[in-house]
Design a protein around this motif. Structure first.
Motif, PDB file in Angstrom:
ATOM      1  N   VAL A 271     -16.524 -11.800   4.275  1.00 36.76           N
ATOM      2  CA  VAL A 271     -15.417 -11.819   3.320  1.00 36.76           C
ATOM      3  C   VAL A 271     -15.650 -12.945   2.314  1.00 36.76           C
ATOM      4  O   VAL A 271     -15.883 -14.089   2.697  1.00 36.76           O
ATOM      5  CB  VAL A 271     -14.071 -12.026   4.037  1.00 36.76           C
ATOM      6  N   SER A 272     -15.623 -12.609   1.036  1.00 36.88           N
ATOM      7  CA  SER A 272     -15.886 -13.623   0.011  1.00 36.88           C
ATOM      8  C   SER A 272     -14.624 -14.081  -0.714  1.00 36.88           C
ATOM      9  O   SER A 272     -14.589 -15.184  -1.251  1.00 36.88           O
ATOM     10  CB  SER A 272     -16.889 -13.099  -1.014  1.00 36.88           C
ATOM     11  N   GLU A 273     -13.582 -13.222  -0.731  1.00 39.28           N
ATOM     12  CA  GLU A 273     -12.388 -13.590  -1.509  1.00 39.28           C
ATOM     13  C   GLU A 273     -11.216 -12.703  -1.120  1.00 39.28           C
ATOM     14  O   GLU A 273     -11.395 -11.520  -0.811  1.00 39.28           O
ATOM     15  CB  GLU A 273     -12.673 -13.426  -3.008  1.00 39.28           C
ATOM     16  N   VAL A 274     -10.017 -13.290  -1.109  1.00 37.30           N
ATOM     17  CA  VAL A 274      -8.774 -12.530  -0.927  1.00 37.30           C
ATOM     18  C   VAL A 274      -7.868 -12.849  -2.106  1.00 37.30           C
ATOM     19  O   VAL A 274      -7.546 -14.013  -2.354  1.00 37.30           O
ATOM     20  CB  VAL A 274      -8.070 -12.879   0.400  1.00 37.30           C
ATOM     21  N   LYS A 275      -7.480 -11.819  -2.856  1.00 34.55           N
ATOM     22  CA  LYS A 275      -6.616 -12.013  -4.022  1.00 34.55           C
ATOM     23  C   LYS A 275      -5.311 -11.244  -3.822  1.00 34.55           C
ATOM     24  O   LYS A 275      -5.300 -10.171  -3.221  1.00 34.55           O
ATOM     25  CB  LYS A 275      -7.295 -11.504  -5.298  1.00 34.55           C
ATOM     26  N   ILE A 276      -4.234 -11.788  -4.350  1.00 33.19           N
ATOM     27  CA  ILE A 276      -2.930 -11.125  -4.330  1.00 33.19           C
ATOM     28  C   ILE A 276      -2.459 -11.015  -5.773  1.00 33.19           C
ATOM     29  O   ILE A 276      -2.496 -12.003  -6.517  1.00 33.19           O
ATOM     30  CB  ILE A 276      -1.898 -11.915  -3.498  1.00 33.19           C
ATOM     31  N   PHE A 277      -2.056  -9.829  -6.184  1.00 28.55           N
ATOM     32  CA  PHE A 277      -1.597  -9.682  -7.563  1.00 28.55           C
ATOM     33  C   PHE A 277      -0.462  -8.675  -7.644  1.00 28.55           C
ATOM     34  O   PHE A 277      -0.169  -7.952  -6.684  1.00 28.55           O
ATOM     35  CB  PHE A 277      -2.755  -9.309  -8.501  1.00 28.55           C
ATOM     36  N   GLU A 278       0.200  -8.650  -8.794  1.00 29.30           N
ATOM     37  CA  GLU A 278       1.431  -7.881  -8.951  1.00 29.30           C
ATOM     38  C   GLU A 278       1.483  -7.205 -10.310  1.00 29.30           C
ATOM     39  O   GLU A 278       0.767  -7.563 -11.243  1.00 29.30           O
ATOM     40  CB  GLU A 278       2.652  -8.812  -8.835  1.00 29.30           C
ATOM     41  N   PHE A 279       2.380  -6.220 -10.390  1.00 29.00           N
ATOM     42  CA  PHE A 279       2.805  -5.690 -11.679  1.00 29.00           C
ATOM     43  C   PHE A 279       4.302  -5.415 -11.568  1.00 29.00           C
ATOM     44  O   PHE A 279       4.753  -4.755 -10.634  1.00 29.00           O
ATOM     45  CB  PHE A 279       2.070  -4.409 -12.057  1.00 29.00           C
ATOM     46  N   CYS A 280       5.085  -5.959 -12.484  1.00 31.34           N
ATOM     47  CA  CYS A 280       6.547  -5.842 -12.429  1.00 31.34           C
ATOM     48  C   CYS A 280       7.089  -5.315 -13.745  1.00 31.34           C
ATOM     49  O   CYS A 280       6.485  -5.492 -14.805  1.00 31.34           O
ATOM     50  CB  CYS A 280       7.192  -7.203 -12.124  1.00 31.34           C
ATOM     51  N   GLN A 281       8.255  -4.670 -13.677  1.00 35.10           N
ATOM     52  CA  GLN A 281       8.932  -4.209 -14.886  1.00 35.10           C
ATOM     53  C   GLN A 281      10.432  -4.399 -14.714  1.00 35.10           C
ATOM     54  O   GLN A 281      10.935  -4.579 -13.595  1.00 35.10           O
ATOM     55  CB  GLN A 281       8.596  -2.749 -15.173  1.00 35.10           C
ATOM     56  N   ASP A 282      11.150  -4.355 -15.856  1.00 32.83           N
ATOM     57  CA  ASP A 282      12.591  -4.627 -15.835  1.00 32.83           C
ATOM     58  C   ASP A 282      13.403  -3.443 -15.331  1.00 32.83           C
ATOM     59  O   ASP A 282      14.460  -3.620 -14.727  1.00 32.83           O
ATOM     60  CB  ASP A 282      13.085  -4.991 -17.243  1.00 32.83           C
ATOM     61  N   THR A 283      12.946  -2.230 -15.608  1.00 35.84           N
ATOM     62  CA  THR A 283      13.719  -1.041 -15.268  1.00 35.84           C
ATOM     63  C   THR A 283      13.172  -0.365 -14.017  1.00 35.84           C
ATOM     64  O   THR A 283      11.970  -0.434 -13.734  1.00 35.84           O
ATOM     65  CB  THR A 283      13.699  -0.040 -16.435  1.00 35.84           C
ATOM     66  N   LYS A 284      14.045   0.320 -13.292  1.00 34.53           N
ATOM     67  CA  LYS A 284      13.635   1.001 -12.068  1.00 34.53           C
ATOM     68  C   LYS A 284      12.805   2.224 -12.426  1.00 34.53           C
ATOM     69  O   LYS A 284      13.221   3.069 -13.213  1.00 34.53           O
ATOM     70  CB  LYS A 284      14.869   1.422 -11.267  1.00 34.53           C
ATOM     71  N   PRO A 285      11.599   2.362 -11.840  1.00 41.34           N
ATOM     72  CA  PRO A 285      10.768   3.521 -12.160  1.00 41.34           C
ATOM     73  C   PRO A 285      11.309   4.779 -11.500  1.00 41.34           C
ATOM     74  O   PRO A 285      12.149   4.724 -10.602  1.00 41.34           O
ATOM     75  CB  PRO A 285       9.401   3.132 -11.587  1.00 41.34           C
ATOM     76  N   SER A 286      10.814   5.933 -11.924  1.00 36.96           N
ATOM     77  CA  SER A 286      11.249   7.191 -11.328  1.00 36.96           C
ATOM     78  C   SER A 286      10.787   7.267  -9.877  1.00 36.96           C
ATOM     79  O   SER A 286       9.881   6.545  -9.448  1.00 36.96           O
ATOM     80  CB  SER A 286      10.689   8.379 -12.112  1.00 36.96           C
ATOM     81  N   ALA A 287      11.391   8.178  -9.118  1.00 37.21           N
ATOM     82  CA  ALA A 287      11.111   8.289  -7.690  1.00 37.21           C
ATOM     83  C   ALA A 287       9.669   8.693  -7.416  1.00 37.21           C
ATOM     84  O   ALA A 287       9.148   8.471  -6.316  1.00 37.21           O
ATOM     85  CB  ALA A 287      12.069   9.291  -7.050  1.00 37.21           C
ATOM     86  N   THR A 288       8.998   9.284  -8.384  1.00 38.96           N
ATOM     87  CA  THR A 288       7.620   9.735  -8.176  1.00 38.96           C
ATOM     88  C   THR A 288       6.600   8.606  -8.354  1.00 38.96           C
ATOM     89  O   THR A 288       5.427   8.772  -8.009  1.00 38.96           O
ATOM     90  CB  THR A 288       7.283  10.868  -9.161  1.00 38.96           C
ATOM     91  N   VAL A 289       7.028   7.478  -8.876  1.00 35.86           N
ATOM     92  CA  VAL A 289       6.123   6.345  -9.106  1.00 35.86           C
ATOM     93  C   VAL A 289       5.967   5.551  -7.811  1.00 35.86           C
ATOM     94  O   VAL A 289       6.953   5.148  -7.203  1.00 35.86           O
ATOM     95  CB  VAL A 289       6.644   5.434 -10.231  1.00 35.86           C
ATOM     96  N   THR A 290       4.737   5.338  -7.385  1.00 31.90           N
ATOM     97  CA  THR A 290       4.454   4.547  -6.193  1.00 31.90           C
ATOM     98  C   THR A 290       3.943   3.168  -6.593  1.00 31.90           C
ATOM     99  O   THR A 290       3.540   2.942  -7.739  1.00 31.90           O
ATOM    100  CB  THR A 290       3.395   5.238  -5.318  1.00 31.90           C
TER     101      THR A 290
END
Length: 309
Positions: A271-290
């Motif tokens: 194992v060379s690296e462990v990264k944690i990252f995110e993507f956020c938005q202000d509005t609630k996405p549709s139910a089909t978005v994972t």
């Protein structure tokens, strides 16, 4: 995201010299010197020329404390060209709160039908007025005030820009060219406890980590953990398969197991690296978005944000 709007403020020697007839009513009295504020309509966001796409602005300046005599400014104006100057006036000896918006004006110029840039509340973001303190004005011939406005969801769509790209607007007395300032977005989460990787057979255990929300309003986020091995092999797992509704102060524990044999034959100790990252938005996405689809999209657009201590 937010953009730095730079306004140059110059103290004038005579009270009446900076007042244009009909602009602000009676601001005289109190023996305080008047201060002139000048700004321009934004014409560029990042590399995008937006000249003519906004034809109106609203400006609100309210006295919040002090002994000067000041009539609050509450103005909406339709303009004919992108470089129209925006003038206002302040009095020394008082504190002020300033709100600014840009967008498309109504036909009669009495309101903004569409708001593209603003420091007022929008899209679940709180109001972020600029505070101007009397100590900043006192005894100065010129000061610089940084006022933050952000691109609205409608503005990003109608102007064809990313919400993280921001214009810079300056007083017309500057002789140099003002280049656009690109705001750097910051992650909603912060790593408050580091992940403790360990090996169990052919499994990599990622446990003991914790991330905490530092947002000031509710957001909807996807969080991914990416483990890289020697060479090019990597494994991406989601903290949660569903999009997470994040409230200020929320904490999430990281507890994941990765079967290394599914990824590489190099062995569990590579194992060379462990990264944690995110993507956020202000509005609630549709139910089909994972959560995975959100991370895949931000990876393709290169705008995922790393979660760091």
């Amino acid at each position: 995201m937010k953009t730095v709007l730079i306004a140059s403020i110059a103290t004038l020697s005579a009270t009446a010299a900076c007042i244009k007839p009909g602009n602000f009513g009676n601001n005289s009295g109190g023996g305080s010197k008047m201060v002139s504020v000048k700004m321009k309509m934004p014409t560029k966001i990042g590399d995008k020329d937006i000249t003519g796409k906004m034809d109106g602005y609203s400006l609100s300046i309210k006295k919040t404390s002090g002994d000067c005599v000041f009539t609050d400014v509450d103005r909406i104006e339709k303009v004919a060209a992108g470089d129209v100057k925006i003038d206002a006036s302040l009095k020394q000896g008082c504190d002020y709160s300033l709100l600014l918006s840009f967008g498309k004006s109504s036909a009669d110029g009495k309101k903004l039908d569409q708001i593209f840039l603003t420091s007022d509340a929008h899209d679940n973001k709180p109001q972020s007025p600029t505070q101007i303190k009397k100590d900043e004005l006192q005894g100065k011939t010129a000061i610089t005030v940084k006022a933050c406005v952000s691109v609205t969801d409608l503005g990003a769509k109608e102007l064809g820009v990313n919400a993280s790209a921001c214009p810079s607007v300056a007083d017309d007395s500057t002789e140099t060219t003002i280049d656009p300032v690109i705001a750097q977005p910051s992650a909603i989460f912060k790593l408050t406890k580091p992940v403790a990787p360990s090996i169990s057979g052919s499994n990599l255990l990622l446990v003991g980590g914790e991330i905490s929300a530092v947002a000031t309003a509710n957001r909807y986020c996807a969080v991914a953990i990416e483990t890289k091995f020697m060479g090019t092999a990597f494994k991406r797992v989601m903290l949660d398969d569903a999009v997470i509704e994040v409230k200020p102060g929320d904490k999430k524990t990281i507890d994941k197991t990765i079967d290394i044999k599914e990824i590489t034959n190099a062995g569990p100790n590579n194992v060379s690296e462990v990264k944690i990252f995110e993507f956020c938005q202000d509005t609630k996405p549709s139910a089909t978005v994972t959560a995975l689809s959100m991370i895949d999209a931000c990876t393709a657009a290169n705008n995922c944000l790393a979660i760091k201590p």
